[in-house]
Scaffold this motif. Structure first.
Motif, PDB file in Angstrom:
ATOM      1  N   MET A 394     -79.062  -8.251 -58.138  1.00 29.88           N
ATOM      2  CA  MET A 394     -79.588  -9.113 -59.196  1.00 29.88           C
ATOM      3  C   MET A 394     -79.295  -8.538 -60.577  1.00 29.88           C
ATOM      4  N   VAL A 395     -79.395  -7.221 -60.712  1.00 29.86           N
ATOM      5  CA  VAL A 395     -79.096  -6.589 -61.995  1.00 29.86           C
ATOM      6  C   VAL A 395     -77.631  -6.804 -62.378  1.00 29.86           C
ATOM      7  N   ILE A 396     -76.736  -6.689 -61.382  1.00 28.25           N
ATOM      8  CA  ILE A 396     -75.305  -6.923 -61.642  1.00 28.25           C
ATOM      9  C   ILE A 396     -75.077  -8.350 -62.125  1.00 28.25           C
ATOM     10  N   LEU A 397     -75.705  -9.314 -61.467  1.00 33.44           N
ATOM     11  CA  LEU A 397     -75.534 -10.708 -61.857  1.00 33.44           C
ATOM     12  C   LEU A 397     -76.154 -10.993 -63.216  1.00 33.44           C
ATOM     13  N   TYR A 398     -77.290 -10.366 -63.511  1.00 37.34           N
ATOM     14  CA  TYR A 398     -77.895 -10.522 -64.833  1.00 37.34           C
ATOM     15  C   TYR A 398     -76.955 -10.014 -65.922  1.00 37.34           C
ATOM     16  N   GLN A 399     -76.425  -8.811 -65.708  1.00 38.14           N
ATOM     17  CA  GLN A 399     -75.505  -8.242 -66.700  1.00 38.14           C
ATOM     18  C   GLN A 399     -74.273  -9.111 -66.864  1.00 38.14           C
ATOM     19  N   LEU A 400     -73.837  -9.724 -65.785  1.00 39.74           N
ATOM     20  CA  LEU A 400     -72.638 -10.551 -65.842  1.00 39.74           C
ATOM     21  C   LEU A 400     -72.864 -11.803 -66.686  1.00 39.74           C
ATOM     22  N   PHE A 401     -73.960 -12.499 -66.434  1.00 41.11           N
ATOM     23  CA  PHE A 401     -74.189 -13.764 -67.124  1.00 41.11           C
ATOM     24  C   PHE A 401     -74.789 -13.593 -68.512  1.00 41.11           C
ATOM     25  N   LEU A 402     -75.305 -12.398 -68.815  1.00 39.87           N
ATOM     26  CA  LEU A 402     -75.841 -12.142 -70.150  1.00 39.87           C
ATOM     27  C   LEU A 402     -74.920 -11.268 -70.980  1.00 39.87           C
ATOM     28  N   SER A 403     -73.755 -10.952 -70.436  1.00 41.16           N
ATOM     29  CA  SER A 403     -72.809 -10.109 -71.166  1.00 41.16           C
ATOM     30  C   SER A 403     -72.074 -10.941 -72.206  1.00 41.16           C
ATOM     31  N   ARG A 404     -72.060 -10.477 -73.443  1.00 44.88           N
ATOM     32  CA  ARG A 404     -71.415 -11.241 -74.509  1.00 44.88           C
ATOM     33  C   ARG A 404     -69.899 -11.245 -74.364  1.00 44.88           C
ATOM     34  N   SER A 405     -69.321 -10.100 -73.948  1.00 43.55           N
ATOM     35  CA  SER A 405     -67.867  -9.994 -73.922  1.00 43.55           C
ATOM     36  C   SER A 405     -67.244 -10.953 -72.909  1.00 43.55           C
ATOM     37  N   LEU A 406     -67.610 -10.805 -71.612  1.00 39.08           N
ATOM     38  CA  LEU A 406     -67.020 -11.654 -70.581  1.00 39.08           C
ATOM     39  C   LEU A 406     -67.564 -13.079 -70.652  1.00 39.08           C
ATOM     40  N   TYR A 407     -68.844 -13.196 -70.796  1.00 43.78           N
ATOM     41  CA  TYR A 407     -69.468 -14.511 -70.768  1.00 43.78           C
ATOM     42  C   TYR A 407     -68.972 -15.403 -71.912  1.00 43.78           C
ATOM     43  N   TRP A 408     -68.812 -14.793 -73.082  1.00 44.13           N
ATOM     44  CA  TRP A 408     -68.363 -15.566 -74.245  1.00 44.13           C
ATOM     45  C   TRP A 408     -66.914 -16.013 -74.090  1.00 44.13           C
ATOM     46  N   GLU A 409     -66.068 -15.124 -73.564  1.00 43.73           N
ATOM     47  CA  GLU A 409     -64.655 -15.445 -73.434  1.00 43.73           C
ATOM     48  C   GLU A 409     -64.393 -16.490 -72.351  1.00 43.73           C
ATOM     49  N   VAL A 410     -64.992 -16.288 -71.173  1.00 45.23           N
ATOM     50  CA  VAL A 410     -64.630 -17.142 -70.052  1.00 45.23           C
ATOM     51  C   VAL A 410     -65.312 -18.503 -70.105  1.00 45.23           C
ATOM     52  N   SER A 411     -66.352 -18.649 -70.887  1.00 40.78           N
ATOM     53  CA  SER A 411     -67.060 -19.924 -70.937  1.00 40.78           C
ATOM     54  C   SER A 411     -66.425 -20.913 -71.888  1.00 40.78           C
ATOM     55  N   SER A 412     -65.519 -20.460 -72.753  1.00 36.87           N
ATOM     56  CA  SER A 412     -64.825 -21.324 -73.702  1.00 36.87           C
ATOM     57  C   SER A 412     -65.802 -22.112 -74.575  1.00 36.87           C
ATOM     58  N   LEU A 413     -66.892 -21.442 -74.960  1.00 34.47           N
ATOM     59  CA  LEU A 413     -67.892 -22.065 -75.813  1.00 34.47           C
ATOM     60  C   LEU A 413     -68.075 -21.223 -77.060  1.00 34.47           C
ATOM     61  N   SER A 414     -68.648 -21.805 -78.082  1.00 36.96           N
ATOM     62  CA  SER A 414     -68.924 -21.062 -79.310  1.00 36.96           C
ATOM     63  C   SER A 414     -70.067 -20.100 -79.077  1.00 36.96           C
ATOM     64  N   SER A 415     -70.108 -19.036 -79.847  1.00 35.62           N
ATOM     65  CA  SER A 415     -71.137 -18.029 -79.671  1.00 35.62           C
ATOM     66  C   SER A 415     -72.515 -18.525 -80.067  1.00 35.62           C
ATOM     67  N   VAL A 416     -72.583 -19.621 -80.798  1.00 32.12           N
ATOM     68  CA  VAL A 416     -73.879 -20.120 -81.230  1.00 32.12           C
ATOM     69  C   VAL A 416     -74.701 -20.611 -80.049  1.00 32.12           C
ATOM     70  N   SER A 417     -74.052 -21.197 -79.028  1.00 28.00           N
ATOM     71  CA  SER A 417     -74.777 -21.771 -77.896  1.00 28.00           C
ATOM     72  C   SER A 417     -75.005 -20.788 -76.765  1.00 28.00           C
ATOM     73  N   LEU A 418     -74.549 -19.539 -76.924  1.00 25.79           N
ATOM     74  CA  LEU A 418     -74.663 -18.571 -75.841  1.00 25.79           C
ATOM     75  C   LEU A 418     -75.934 -17.756 -75.972  1.00 25.79           C
ATOM     76  N   PRO A 419     -76.577 -17.398 -74.849  1.00 26.97           N
ATOM     77  CA  PRO A 419     -77.762 -16.544 -74.920  1.00 26.97           C
ATOM     78  C   PRO A 419     -77.377 -15.099 -75.208  1.00 26.97           C
ATOM     79  N   LEU A 420     -78.302 -14.408 -75.862  1.00 25.48           N
ATOM     80  CA  LEU A 420     -78.131 -12.978 -76.145  1.00 25.48           C
ATOM     81  C   LEU A 420     -76.823 -12.692 -76.877  1.00 25.48           C
ATOM     82  N   THR A 421     -76.478 -13.473 -77.860  1.00 27.85           N
ATOM     83  CA  THR A 421     -75.281 -13.223 -78.651  1.00 27.85           C
ATOM     84  C   THR A 421     -75.678 -12.995 -80.091  1.00 27.85           C
TER      85      THR A 421
END
Length: 431
Positions: A394-421
């Motif tokens: 669960m910790v690995i998955l949390y870090q994955l989906f709350l990580s700014r670097s990977l999550y921001w790049e692969v989601s193709s969304l602006s940083s304004v709509s991302l959590p923890l950015t």
């Protein structure tokens, strides 16, 4: 899903049986004759100063029936093939029940030993004798190991020793982690985003695991004092643990299948969004129903055996299901990764695969590894190992989906709509 959870609640709470180390019941002459001795309970003694206490409500009736309590260490498989007289004579200790209370000290063995208690009387091996119409004997049996001070006050058998301390430390870790991360996690859930549902399910699953640990600790805290515990809490702990397993399975299967189905859609504006489809939902629901049925079967088998047994048919099928699901996820993720050109996206999928495989394979691997340990340590190794491995997953998955670097790049969304950015205006350097 609500129907499935309702079935879990009914099956777990209403089928829970009390197999404490303070055992109350009735010595029944008819049952003793039918089974060549009425089985009462078993307990794994360790070290010195082990004690068995038997209390009777009607010692005069017990003396009239020539009632006896027989103690057997390490009952062999061929024990059932013995005749009635051979079985009774093979007992290592024979306690003649003629007083209100009998105390029997258990000798120390080189390793923890399972002792079985069996009731017999003068009519047990006399098939032709007429059993008088007497009342059954009401009894209370206390089974005690020595505590740290050497006094026989510990209701936990050898295979249960240390679990109460583990659940206390686990709850302490949950409390400290919640104090540190509850605020940023709450802000992430409020902001939403493409993985908002995944974060909610992860949080719910982690909360269910914490509830299970709390119920287990409450049950064991009472169990340590009276040898019975709170069976409602024990049933709730099993229910919350199964609910966490089901919710995580549904999430991981839905994500992988929906990602694989969305690969063929062009353009991919949100490639990692959880897009439920009839196919992904059907696969996830089938996996959930099958695992839920096996979990209930395993719990029922464990209740019948008075302990969890990883050699039962239900446990073997459950392990096989988890290995099959891991292979299914591996094939789906391999197809996605092999056709992915972006390095960041491949890293994202690889990290997700690590969390999935750790969740599904920790139980089968730990069952295999536990073979090298002693019998009284195997259950604790599997129980503690599975809880810790799934928490790490669960910790690995949390870090994955709350990580700014990977999550921001692969989601193709602006940083304004991302959590923890980091916002460029007024929150720079906050995280």
């Amino acid at each position: 899903m609500s129907c499935l959870l309702t079935a879990f609640t009914a099956a777990v709470l209403f089928s829970t049986q009390a197999f404490g180390k303070t055992v109350t019941g009735f010595f029944k002459t008819e049952a003793a004759r039918q089974h060549k001795g009425q089985f009462i309970t078993k307990f794994m003694y360790q070290g010195a100063d082990g004690l068995l206490v038997c209390q009777l409500d009607n010692p005069s009736l017990a003396a009239e029936k020539e009632s006896r309590l027989l103690l057997y260490p390490n009952v062999e498989e061929d024990w059932n093939n013995l005749s009635c007289s051979e079985r009774l004579s093979s007992a290592q200790f024979i306690i003649s029940l003629s007083q209100e209370e009998h105390n029997q000290t258990i000798p120390q063995h080189s390793s923890p030993t399972v002792w079985s208690a069996v009731y017999a009387d003068r009519y047990t091996c006399q098939d032709d004798a007429v059993i008088p119409s007497h009342d059954d004997l009401q009894f209370t049996v206390l089974l005690l190991n020595a505590d740290s001070a050497g006094n026989p006050l510990e209701h936990f058998s050898a295979e249960e020793a240390g679990l109460q301390t583990f659940y206390f430390l686990l709850l302490l870790a949950y409390f400290v982690a919640s104090c540190i991360y509850i605020k940023p996690l709450y802000q992430a859930l409020r902001k939403g985003g493409p993985m908002h549902t995944v974060l909610k399910v992860l949080t719910a699953s982690l909360a269910l695991q914490a509830c299970s640990a709390l119920c287990n600790y409450i049950h064991m805290a009472r169990y340590s004092r009276d040898g019975i515990g709170i069976q409602l809490m024990r049933g709730l702990a099993q229910f919350w643990a199964m609910a966490a397993q089901v919710s995580m399975l549904y999430t991981l299967l839905s994500l992988c299948v929906s990602w694989s189905l969305s690969r063929g859609r062009k353009p991919q504006s949100r490639p990692l969004q959880w897009e439920q489809s009839p196919a992904s939902t059907a696969v996830a629901v089938c996996g959930v129903v099958l695992q839920g049925a096996l979990l209930l079967w395993e719990q029922y088998s464990a209740s019948e055996r008075q302990h969890h047994s990883h050699g039962s048919l239900a446990a073997i099928l459950l392990i096989a299901l988890r290995v099959t699901l891991a292979l299914l996820l591996a094939s789906v993720l391999y197809q996605i990764i092999s056709t992915e050109r972006s390095t960041l996206k491949r890293d994202f999928y690889l990290c997700f695969a690590k969390g999935c495989f750790l969740w599904f394979l920790c139980h089968p691997v730990l069952v295999l590894v536990s073979v090298i340990f002693n019998e009284h340590q195997r259950e604790k190794v599997v129980t503690i190992g599975v809880i810790l491995c799934q928490s790490i997953s669960m910790v690995i998955l949390y870090q994955l989906f709350l990580s700014r670097s990977l999550y921001w790049e692969v989601s193709s969304l602006s940083s304004v709509s991302l959590p923890l950015t980091m916002s460029r205006n007024n929150q720079r350097g906050r995280y």
